[in-house]
Design a protein around this motif. Structure first.
Motif, PDB file in Angstrom:
ATOM      1  N   GLY A  39      22.694  46.325 -24.363  1.00  9.97           N
ATOM      2  CA  GLY A  39      21.554  45.817 -23.617  1.00  9.97           C
ATOM      3  C   GLY A  39      20.523  45.101 -24.461  1.00  9.97           C
ATOM      4  O   GLY A  39      19.472  44.701 -23.950  1.00  9.97           O
ATOM      5  N   GLU A  40      20.792  44.925 -25.741  1.00 12.83           N
ATOM      6  CA  GLU A  40      19.866  44.231 -26.631  1.00 12.83           C
ATOM      7  C   GLU A  40      20.450  42.902 -27.068  1.00 12.83           C
ATOM      8  O   GLU A  40      21.670  42.703 -27.060  1.00 12.83           O
ATOM      9  CB  GLU A  40      19.535  45.087 -27.847  1.00 12.83           C
ATOM     10  CG  GLU A  40      18.824  46.397 -27.521  1.00 12.83           C
ATOM     11  CD  GLU A  40      18.353  47.105 -28.773  1.00 12.83           C
ATOM     12  OE1 GLU A  40      17.489  46.546 -29.478  1.00 12.83           O
ATOM     13  OE2 GLU A  40      18.870  48.206 -29.050  1.00 12.83           O
ATOM     14  N   ARG A  41      19.559  42.013 -27.472  1.00  9.80           N
ATOM     15  CA  ARG A  41      19.976  40.658 -27.857  1.00  9.80           C
ATOM     16  C   ARG A  41      19.390  40.311 -29.220  1.00  9.80           C
ATOM     17  O   ARG A  41      18.208  40.510 -29.462  1.00  9.80           O
ATOM     18  CB  ARG A  41      19.481  39.656 -26.810  1.00  9.80           C
ATOM     19  CG  ARG A  41      19.846  38.192 -27.081  1.00  9.80           C
ATOM     20  CD  ARG A  41      19.249  37.327 -25.972  1.00  9.80           C
ATOM     21  NE  ARG A  41      19.634  35.933 -26.102  1.00  9.80           N
ATOM     22  CZ  ARG A  41      19.015  35.050 -26.858  1.00  9.80           C
ATOM     23  NH1 ARG A  41      17.958  35.431 -27.587  1.00  9.80           N
ATOM     24  NH2 ARG A  41      19.425  33.795 -26.897  1.00  9.80           N
ATOM     25  N   TRP A  42      20.266  39.845 -30.108  1.00 10.97           N
ATOM     26  CA  TRP A  42      19.829  39.414 -31.439  1.00 10.97           C
ATOM     27  C   TRP A  42      20.298  37.987 -31.677  1.00 10.97           C
ATOM     28  O   TRP A  42      21.446  37.637 -31.343  1.00 10.97           O
ATOM     29  CB  TRP A  42      20.417  40.287 -32.536  1.00 10.97           C
ATOM     30  CG  TRP A  42      19.960  41.702 -32.555  1.00 10.97           C
ATOM     31  CD1 TRP A  42      18.869  42.232 -33.188  1.00 10.97           C
ATOM     32  CD2 TRP A  42      20.591  42.802 -31.901  1.00 10.97           C
ATOM     33  NE1 TRP A  42      18.789  43.579 -32.985  1.00 10.97           N
ATOM     34  CE2 TRP A  42      19.834  43.964 -32.188  1.00 10.97           C
ATOM     35  CE3 TRP A  42      21.719  42.933 -31.086  1.00 10.97           C
ATOM     36  CZ2 TRP A  42      20.170  45.213 -31.707  1.00 10.97           C
ATOM     37  CZ3 TRP A  42      22.064  44.175 -30.597  1.00 10.97           C
ATOM     38  CH2 TRP A  42      21.284  45.304 -30.911  1.00 10.97           C
ATOM     39  N   GLN A  77      31.189  49.812 -27.549  1.00  9.05           N
ATOM     40  CA  GLN A  77      30.543  49.448 -26.292  1.00  9.05           C
ATOM     41  C   GLN A  77      30.759  47.969 -26.014  1.00  9.05           C
ATOM     42  O   GLN A  77      31.245  47.222 -26.870  1.00  9.05           O
ATOM     43  CB  GLN A  77      29.043  49.733 -26.396  1.00  9.05           C
ATOM     44  CG  GLN A  77      28.388  48.978 -27.544  1.00  9.05           C
ATOM     45  CD  GLN A  77      26.988  49.449 -27.839  1.00  9.05           C
ATOM     46  OE1 GLN A  77      26.302  49.912 -26.943  1.00  9.05           O
ATOM     47  NE2 GLN A  77      26.556  49.328 -29.082  1.00  9.05           N
ATOM     48  N   ARG A  78      30.379  47.533 -24.833  1.00 14.85           N
ATOM     49  CA  ARG A  78      30.541  46.130 -24.483  1.00 14.85           C
ATOM     50  C   ARG A  78      29.586  45.281 -25.320  1.00 14.85           C
ATOM     51  O   ARG A  78      28.420  45.623 -25.506  1.00 14.85           O
ATOM     52  CB  ARG A  78      30.269  45.931 -22.990  1.00 14.85           C
ATOM     53  CG  ARG A  78      31.264  46.647 -22.087  1.00 14.85           C
ATOM     54  CD  ARG A  78      30.947  46.427 -20.626  1.00 14.85           C
ATOM     55  NE  ARG A  78      31.054  45.017 -20.263  1.00 14.85           N
ATOM     56  CZ  ARG A  78      30.825  44.549 -19.025  1.00 14.85           C
ATOM     57  NH1 ARG A  78      30.436  45.376 -18.069  1.00 14.85           N
ATOM     58  NH2 ARG A  78      30.958  43.265 -18.761  1.00 14.85           N
ATOM     59  N   HIS A  79      30.103  44.172 -25.822  1.00 10.19           N
ATOM     60  CA  HIS A  79      29.276  43.272 -26.608  1.00 10.19           C
ATOM     61  C   HIS A  79      29.851  41.859 -26.523  1.00 10.19           C
ATOM     62  O   HIS A  79      31.008  41.673 -26.115  1.00 10.19           O
ATOM     63  CB  HIS A  79      29.184  43.722 -28.077  1.00 10.19           C
ATOM     64  CG  HIS A  79      30.509  43.973 -28.723  1.00 10.19           C
ATOM     65  ND1 HIS A  79      31.252  45.128 -28.545  1.00 10.19           N
ATOM     66  CD2 HIS A  79      31.245  43.201 -29.569  1.00 10.19           C
ATOM     67  CE1 HIS A  79      32.363  45.068 -29.235  1.00 10.19           C
ATOM     68  NE2 HIS A  79      32.389  43.911 -29.875  1.00 10.19           N
ATOM     69  N   SER A  80      29.053  40.892 -26.887  1.00  6.81           N
ATOM     70  CA  SER A  80      29.497  39.502 -26.811  1.00  6.81           C
ATOM     71  C   SER A  80      28.831  38.672 -27.898  1.00  6.81           C
ATOM     72  O   SER A  80      27.786  39.048 -28.446  1.00  6.81           O
ATOM     73  CB  SER A  80      29.188  38.903 -25.434  1.00  6.81           C
ATOM     74  OG  SER A  80      27.781  38.851 -25.216  1.00  6.81           O
ATOM     75  N   TYR A  81      29.470  37.532 -28.196  1.00  2.69           N
ATOM     76  CA  TYR A  81      28.976  36.611 -29.213  1.00  2.69           C
ATOM     77  C   TYR A  81      28.828  35.227 -28.564  1.00  2.69           C
ATOM     78  O   TYR A  81      29.685  34.821 -27.772  1.00  2.69           O
ATOM     79  CB  TYR A  81      29.950  36.500 -30.382  1.00  2.69           C
ATOM     80  CG  TYR A  81      30.564  37.808 -30.814  1.00  2.69           C
ATOM     81  CD1 TYR A  81      30.001  38.591 -31.828  1.00  2.69           C
ATOM     82  CD2 TYR A  81      31.737  38.271 -30.221  1.00  2.69           C
ATOM     83  CE1 TYR A  81      30.570  39.776 -32.223  1.00  2.69           C
ATOM     84  CE2 TYR A  81      32.320  39.470 -30.612  1.00  2.69           C
ATOM     85  CZ  TYR A  81      31.742  40.219 -31.600  1.00  2.69           C
ATOM     86  OH  TYR A  81      32.323  41.407 -31.988  1.00  2.69           O
TER      87      TYR A  81
END
Length: 206
Positions: free
Chosen positions: A166-169, A183-187
């Protein structure tokens, strides 16, 4: 000279099998000692230091490294743990000190518009290292790993947006984010030029 003619066929077969087992044991012990010595020297550590790390007597370590010992499974396990390698690596045939892998020999796959290239030609237990090349305005979903896995993402060039938990970097060249890889993540590459990132995944131990 040993006179084999005095043995029956059955006894002769047993004798030859026993001799073969002795030879194989000696070969294995020599190989084990050579591998352990190379692993230790590559780390720049002494026998005393490694014996302390493995929690085995210094004399035991020296005997195993000499290639003349027949260590117990518990000792071999302690040595493998100290080096953070598998038992298989301890007893495998020693590899050449260096190996060159042309670019085309490293496994590459496409995930949508993103090019993913493996940077480890040989499997290393619990470790994955990939190079991501993201074209402008491209995006790729990550694959959640086993619980407890950690992932480290660093940006080499361009700009990378990582979304996880739920965080964005937003990473610029040289930036790094460590996050849970289970966990779910994306690039994503929000820029107008290609972006390159490297992902190091430390899989959780079972």
């Amino acid at each position: 000279m040993v006179r084999l003619a005095c043995h029956s066929d059955g006894k002769l077969a047993n004798l030859l099998a026993a001799i073969h087992r002795v030879v194989m044991t000696e070969e294995l012990a020599t190989r084990l000692g050579k591998n352990i010595r190379q692993l230790r020297e590559a780390r720049g550590l002494t026998q005393q230091q490694m014996a302390k790390m493995a929690n085995v007597p210094r004399a035991t370590w020296a005997n195993v490294e000499s290639g003349t010992a027949n260590p117990t499974l518990s000792v071999m396990h302690a040595v493998a743990e100290a080096f953070q390698v598998t038992l298989e690596e301890l007893i495998s045939t020693p590899r050449a000190a260096c190996a060159f892998y042309p670019r085309d020999e490293l496994r590459t796959r496409q995930r949508g518009d993103v090019t993913v290239r493996k940077l480890l030609p040989d499997a290393i237990p619990g470790m994955e290292i990939d190079r991501f090349e993201l074209p402008p305005r491209s995006q790729m979903s990550g694959v959640p790993h086993t619980p407890g896995t950690r992932e480290y993402l660093t940006c080499e060039s361009g700009s990378i947006v990582l979304v996880a938990a739920g965080e964005r970097w937003q990473l610029e060249p040289g930036d790094l984010v460590a996050f849970r890889g289970d966990q779910r993540h994306s690039y994503a590459n929000p820029g107008e030029r290609p972006a390159v990132a490297y992902s190091v995944v430390a899989l959780a131990r079972g």
